[in-house]
Write a protein that holds these residues in place. Structure first.
Motif, PDB file in Angstrom:
ATOM      1  N   VAL A   1       0.868  -1.221  -0.178  1.00  0.00           N
ATOM      2  CA  VAL A   1       0.103   0.026   0.108  1.00  0.00           C
ATOM      3  C   VAL A   1       0.877   1.379  -0.052  1.00  0.00           C
ATOM      4  O   VAL A   1       0.773   2.088  -0.802  1.00  0.00           O
ATOM      5  N   VAL A   2       1.682   1.250   0.943  1.00  0.00           N
ATOM      6  CA  VAL A   2       2.697   2.435   1.197  1.00  0.00           C
ATOM      7  C   VAL A   2       3.638   2.855   0.060  1.00  0.00           C
ATOM      8  O   VAL A   2       3.525   3.777  -0.846  1.00  0.00           O
ATOM      9  N   GLU A   3       4.179   1.537  -0.521  1.00  0.00           N
ATOM     10  CA  GLU A   3       4.924   1.716  -1.768  1.00  0.00           C
ATOM     11  C   GLU A   3       4.126   2.128  -3.263  1.00  0.00           C
ATOM     12  O   GLU A   3       4.609   3.093  -3.787  1.00  0.00           O
ATOM     13  N   LEU A   4       3.004   1.646  -3.370  1.00  0.00           N
ATOM     14  CA  LEU A   4       2.360   1.917  -4.297  1.00  0.00           C
ATOM     15  C   LEU A   4       1.510   3.525  -4.402  1.00  0.00           C
ATOM     16  O   LEU A   4       1.503   4.202  -5.123  1.00  0.00           O
ATOM     17  N   GLU A   5       1.634   3.951  -2.948  1.00  0.00           N
ATOM     18  CA  GLU A   5       1.080   5.367  -2.923  1.00  0.00           C
ATOM     19  C   GLU A   5       2.238   6.294  -3.028  1.00  0.00           C
ATOM     20  O   GLU A   5       2.010   7.276  -3.893  1.00  0.00           O
ATOM     21  N   SER A   6       3.362   5.740  -2.712  1.00  0.00           N
ATOM     22  CA  SER A   6       4.705   6.680  -3.026  1.00  0.00           C
ATOM     23  C   SER A   6       4.944   6.778  -4.802  1.00  0.00           C
ATOM     24  O   SER A   6       5.295   7.683  -5.092  1.00  0.00           O
ATOM     25  N   LEU A   7       4.631   5.709  -5.380  1.00  0.00           N
ATOM     26  CA  LEU A   7       4.608   5.566  -6.691  1.00  0.00           C
ATOM     27  C   LEU A   7       3.707   6.468  -7.376  1.00  0.00           C
ATOM     28  O   LEU A   7       4.085   7.164  -8.345  1.00  0.00           O
ATOM     29  N   TRP A   8       2.483   6.448  -6.809  1.00  0.00           N
ATOM     30  CA  TRP A   8       1.531   7.261  -7.397  1.00  0.00           C
ATOM     31  C   TRP A   8       1.802   8.652  -7.262  1.00  0.00           C
ATOM     32  O   TRP A   8       1.587   9.405  -8.186  1.00  0.00           O
ATOM     33  N   LEU A   9       2.409   8.938  -6.245  1.00  0.00           N
ATOM     34  CA  LEU A   9       2.771  10.484  -6.001  1.00  0.00           C
ATOM     35  C   LEU A   9       3.742  10.792  -7.089  1.00  0.00           C
ATOM     36  O   LEU A   9       3.865  11.986  -7.553  1.00  0.00           O
TER      37      LEU A   9
END
Length: 172
Positions: free
Chosen positions: A104-112
């Motif tokens: 979740v956190v990694e995908l949020e970071s990538l999305w940002l």
């Protein structure tokens, strides 16, 4: 308050592009690592595709910098790689195995990062209007691709949320 002249500072564009290259370096490393970790899962193929596209976008940025005569700053690139590695150290209530929260956190970071990249392409589109050799068509293409990447990453993030928290999303 800054320089009150109407003359643009050419160093500002170089700084801006190098800052985005720093983020791109970290984004490529993160996308590649996520794709590797998720290989063999239902999200694996989409993440592998995203990693390839993110690398292509980094290469496009490097080419744009070359075309504009903007030198790459090695120290900033090294800081970007270091930031990505430090970002791996997160407290996620698991010591010996990967937590579903990590995805979740990694995908949020990538999305940002992808959304930041779309702002880069949008800003360069405005710069291209000044007839400096930038291709508005290329920048429009890169902007469209970033928007598509953000949408795909959001779908993957919501799947990770479902997996991590045991909820069904309300996708629509």
């Amino acid at each position: 308050m800054g320089d009150l002249s109407n003359e643009p500072d050419p160093g500002l564009l170089a700084t801006y592009l190098n800052d985005h290259l720093t983020g791109a370096e970290a984004g490529v490393a993160l996308a590649s690592r996520i794709a590797r970790v998720q290989q063999g899962t239902p999200s694996g193929p989409a993440l592998a595709h995203a990693a390839v596209e993110i690398e292509r976008d980094r290469a496009a940025l490097i080419q744009i910098m070359k075309d504009l005569g903007v030198p790459r700053r090695r120290l900033k690139r090294a800081l970007g790689r270091l930031a990505e590695k430090v970002g791996r150290l997160k407290l996620n209530n698991r010591l010996l195995r990967r937590s579903p929260l990590s995805s979740v956190v990694e995908l949020e970071s990538l999305w940002l990062g992808v959304n930041g990249k779309s702002r880069l392409w949008h800003s360069l589109g405005a710069v291209a209007a000044g007839d400096n050799g930038l291709s508005p068509q290329l920048l429009d293409h890169l902007l469209d691709r970033a928007r598509q990447q953000a949408d795909e990453l959001e779908d993957l993030r919501m799947r990770a949320v479902e997996d991590a928290f045991g909820v069904l999303s309300h996708r629509g």
